[in-house]
Scaffold this motif. Structure first.
Motif, PDB file in Angstrom:
ATOM      1  N   ASN A   1       0.838  -1.190   0.000  1.00 39.99           N
ATOM      2  CA  ASN A   1       0.000   0.000   0.000  1.00 39.99           C
ATOM      3  C   ASN A   1       0.879   1.248   0.000  1.00 39.99           C
ATOM      4  O   ASN A   1       1.831   1.326  -0.758  1.00 39.99           O
ATOM      5  CB  ASN A   1      -0.980  -0.036   1.178  1.00 39.99           C
ATOM      6  N   THR A   2       0.597   2.239   0.845  1.00 47.58           N
ATOM      7  CA  THR A   2       1.376   3.486   0.834  1.00 47.58           C
ATOM      8  C   THR A   2       2.445   3.520   1.920  1.00 47.58           C
ATOM      9  O   THR A   2       3.079   4.566   2.123  1.00 47.58           O
ATOM     10  CB  THR A   2       0.451   4.706   1.028  1.00 47.58           C
ATOM     11  N   LEU A   3       2.667   2.416   2.594  1.00 50.50           N
ATOM     12  CA  LEU A   3       3.610   2.409   3.713  1.00 50.50           C
ATOM     13  C   LEU A   3       5.052   2.384   3.234  1.00 50.50           C
ATOM     14  O   LEU A   3       5.429   1.580   2.380  1.00 50.50           O
ATOM     15  CB  LEU A   3       3.354   1.208   4.617  1.00 50.50           C
ATOM     16  N   ALA A   4       5.875   3.238   3.826  1.00 50.30           N
ATOM     17  CA  ALA A   4       7.311   3.185   3.602  1.00 50.30           C
ATOM     18  C   ALA A   4       7.850   1.875   4.167  1.00 50.30           C
ATOM     19  O   ALA A   4       7.214   1.255   5.025  1.00 50.30           O
ATOM     20  CB  ALA A   4       7.986   4.373   4.276  1.00 50.30           C
ATOM     21  N   PRO A   5       9.015   1.410   3.704  1.00 46.16           N
ATOM     22  CA  PRO A   5       9.540   0.120   4.170  1.00 46.16           C
ATOM     23  C   PRO A   5       9.607  -0.011   5.690  1.00 46.16           C
ATOM     24  O   PRO A   5       9.249  -1.055   6.240  1.00 46.16           O
ATOM     25  CB  PRO A   5      10.931   0.072   3.531  1.00 46.16           C
ATOM     26  N   SER A   6      10.063   1.024   6.375  1.00 44.43           N
ATOM     27  CA  SER A   6      10.191   0.937   7.836  1.00 44.43           C
ATOM     28  C   SER A   6       8.839   0.777   8.519  1.00 44.43           C
ATOM     29  O   SER A   6       8.729   0.110   9.564  1.00 44.43           O
ATOM     30  CB  SER A   6      10.905   2.176   8.380  1.00 44.43           C
ATOM     31  N   LYS A   7       7.793   1.364   7.939  1.00 40.39           N
ATOM     32  CA  LYS A   7       6.459   1.227   8.522  1.00 40.39           C
ATOM     33  C   LYS A   7       5.794  -0.082   8.107  1.00 40.39           C
ATOM     34  O   LYS A   7       5.047  -0.682   8.892  1.00 40.39           O
ATOM     35  CB  LYS A   7       5.601   2.432   8.141  1.00 40.39           C
ATOM     36  N   ALA A   8       6.072  -0.542   6.885  1.00 38.95           N
ATOM     37  CA  ALA A   8       5.576  -1.855   6.470  1.00 38.95           C
ATOM     38  C   ALA A   8       6.130  -2.932   7.388  1.00 38.95           C
ATOM     39  O   ALA A   8       5.445  -3.902   7.725  1.00 38.95           O
ATOM     40  CB  ALA A   8       5.967  -2.123   5.021  1.00 38.95           C
ATOM     41  N   ARG A   9       7.372  -2.760   7.812  1.00 36.26           N
ATOM     42  CA  ARG A   9       7.987  -3.707   8.760  1.00 36.26           C
ATOM     43  C   ARG A   9       7.204  -3.751  10.064  1.00 36.26           C
ATOM     44  O   ARG A   9       6.973  -4.826  10.632  1.00 36.26           O
ATOM     45  CB  ARG A   9       9.434  -3.301   9.022  1.00 36.26           C
ATOM     46  N   ILE A  10       6.796  -2.592  10.561  1.00 35.87           N
ATOM     47  CA  ILE A  10       6.046  -2.538  11.820  1.00 35.87           C
ATOM     48  C   ILE A  10       4.713  -3.251  11.686  1.00 35.87           C
ATOM     49  O   ILE A  10       4.333  -4.071  12.535  1.00 35.87           O
ATOM     50  CB  ILE A  10       5.837  -1.079  12.258  1.00 35.87           C
ATOM     51  N   LEU A  11       3.984  -2.959  10.614  1.00 35.35           N
ATOM     52  CA  LEU A  11       2.673  -3.569  10.425  1.00 35.35           C
ATOM     53  C   LEU A  11       2.788  -5.078  10.236  1.00 35.35           C
ATOM     54  O   LEU A  11       1.985  -5.850  10.777  1.00 35.35           O
ATOM     55  CB  LEU A  11       1.955  -2.930   9.240  1.00 35.35           C
ATOM     56  N   LEU A  12       3.786  -5.532   9.483  1.00 34.92           N
ATOM     57  CA  LEU A  12       3.960  -6.970   9.286  1.00 34.92           C
ATOM     58  C   LEU A  12       4.302  -7.655  10.610  1.00 34.92           C
ATOM     59  O   LEU A  12       3.781  -8.739  10.905  1.00 34.92           O
ATOM     60  CB  LEU A  12       5.051  -7.234   8.255  1.00 34.92           C
ATOM     61  N   SER A  13       5.139  -7.037  11.412  1.00 31.40           N
ATOM     62  CA  SER A  13       5.492  -7.622  12.695  1.00 31.40           C
ATOM     63  C   SER A  13       4.271  -7.753  13.601  1.00 31.40           C
ATOM     64  O   SER A  13       4.059  -8.791  14.241  1.00 31.40           O
ATOM     65  CB  SER A  13       6.573  -6.775  13.375  1.00 31.40           C
ATOM     66  N   LEU A  14       3.447  -6.711  13.649  1.00 30.35           N
ATOM     67  CA  LEU A  14       2.231  -6.777  14.458  1.00 30.35           C
ATOM     68  C   LEU A  14       1.236  -7.781  13.884  1.00 30.35           C
ATOM     69  O   LEU A  14       0.552  -8.500  14.628  1.00 30.35           O
ATOM     70  CB  LEU A  14       1.590  -5.394  14.564  1.00 30.35           C
TER      71      LEU A  14
END
Length: 336
Positions: free
Chosen positions: A305-318
């Protein structure tokens, strides 16, 4: 529990939780470089802001005092759990988090997904240390407290205040290495502006946040390990093998709209059999990643989606704290 110093019953009670960063940094008087981050305690920082006690009753606590590059998941869990605990107090109206700017956007998004309160949570910092000429920390902190004390901020999720701008924790990005207006939300715009102690809201984030998310970090001691692989021309696909050995999920910072080479596509397909989800993000810093039929041949390859890599990492981890099902993880990335 935290004791509230309610000097003025007509003012809101705001709790400041400090983690360090440049805003608490000190160095050679007047200089903006070669300083030590996280050198002032929160009391000294609060005392340096004129008229702060005229806009809210302030209580504070030092959670950490580090350069934000040294922030860890332990800090995140401590911070989110502390907010969730204190927010149950009826005499607490909002929160301000002081933080270093280098990883501020990551902490803001983590809190946006895991804090369970409608009370305002504002993250701020500074690009110049407290000893610099025209240090920007005092105004950022002043405006953050003002925003946290304003009723318009209720239910808006975790927000960031920086250089007169108001940004959502989901969309905010650091976009400059040294200017004081170092944050914005690229294509998605700011939520509004601060002018002195008054907020002017113009937009609203429609993505689920805080009390409306499905993520519960209470009792967690750690999060699933997710790594980021940066793609470039002729990048060795063995990078994926190396990271997969240590990770439960992988984010690829791809070229353009999250694309990468046929050799990397093959490696991603191999990870499907190991149960490792892979999220495609982009190194460009803006835009949206949607399904690419040439690349997303593997069921484990998920558009970011629109998430930067560092934020995509957070969402995937959660997401991995809840499910290992690829279709469910895709649904989470579409929703958040």
């Amino acid at each position: 529990m935290i004791l509230i110093n309610s000097k003025n019953s007509e003012l809101k009670n705001i709790v400041i939780l400090a983690t360090g960063g440049t805003i608490a940094g000190t160095g050679i008087a007047g200089k903006t470089t070669n300083y030590k981050a996280g050198n002032l305690d929160i009391k000294s920082l609060v005392d340096s802001v004129p008229s702060l006690d005229e806009i809210a009753n302030i209580s504070y606590q030092q959670i950490a005092n580090v350069d934000s590059n040294d922030i860890t998941i332990d800090h995140w869990l401590t911070l989110a759990n502390r907010i969730n605990e204190i927010s149950k107090q009826s005499d607490v109206d909002g929160f301000v988090i002081t933080h270093g700017t280098d990883t501020l956007e990551e902490t803001a998004y983590f809190l946006d997904l895991t804090v369970k309160t409608n009370k305002p949570v504002i993250v701020t910092g500074a690009m110049r240390p407290s000893t610099a000429t025209s240090a920007d920390g005092p105004l950022n902190l002043y405006q953050s407290v003002a925003l946290a004390a304003n009723d318009l901020s209720k239910g808006q999720g975790c927000m960031v205040v920086f250089a007169d701008g108001i940004y959502s924790g989901r969309n905010v990005q650091k976009v400059n290495t040294f200017k004081t207006n170092a944050f914005n939300s690229i294509d998605l715009g700011c939520l509004g502006y601060m002018r002195d102690n008054i907020p002017y809201f113009l937009n609203k984030s429609i993505k689920p946040h805080t009390v409306d998310t499905e993520f519960d970090i209470f009792g967690l001691k750690e999060l699933p390990q997710v790594s980021i692989a940066y793609f470039n021309i002729d990048a060795d696909p063995l990078i994926i093998d190396y990271l997969a050995q240590k990770s439960e999920g992988l984010v690829i910072a791809g070229a353009g709209c999250g694309t990468f080479s046929s050799a990397w596509i093959k490696k991603v397909k191999e990870l499907e059999t190991k149960g490792i989800p892979v999220v495609r993000s982009s190194r460009t810093g803006s835009g949206i990643i949607l399904k690419d039929y040439a690349i997303d041949k593997s069921t484990n390859c998920i558009p970011g989606n629109t998430l930067a890599p560092s934020k995509a990492r957070i969402l995937l981890s959660l997401a991995l704290t809840k499910t290992r099902d690829y279709s469910e993880i895709k649904r989470i990335f579409e929703e958040y």
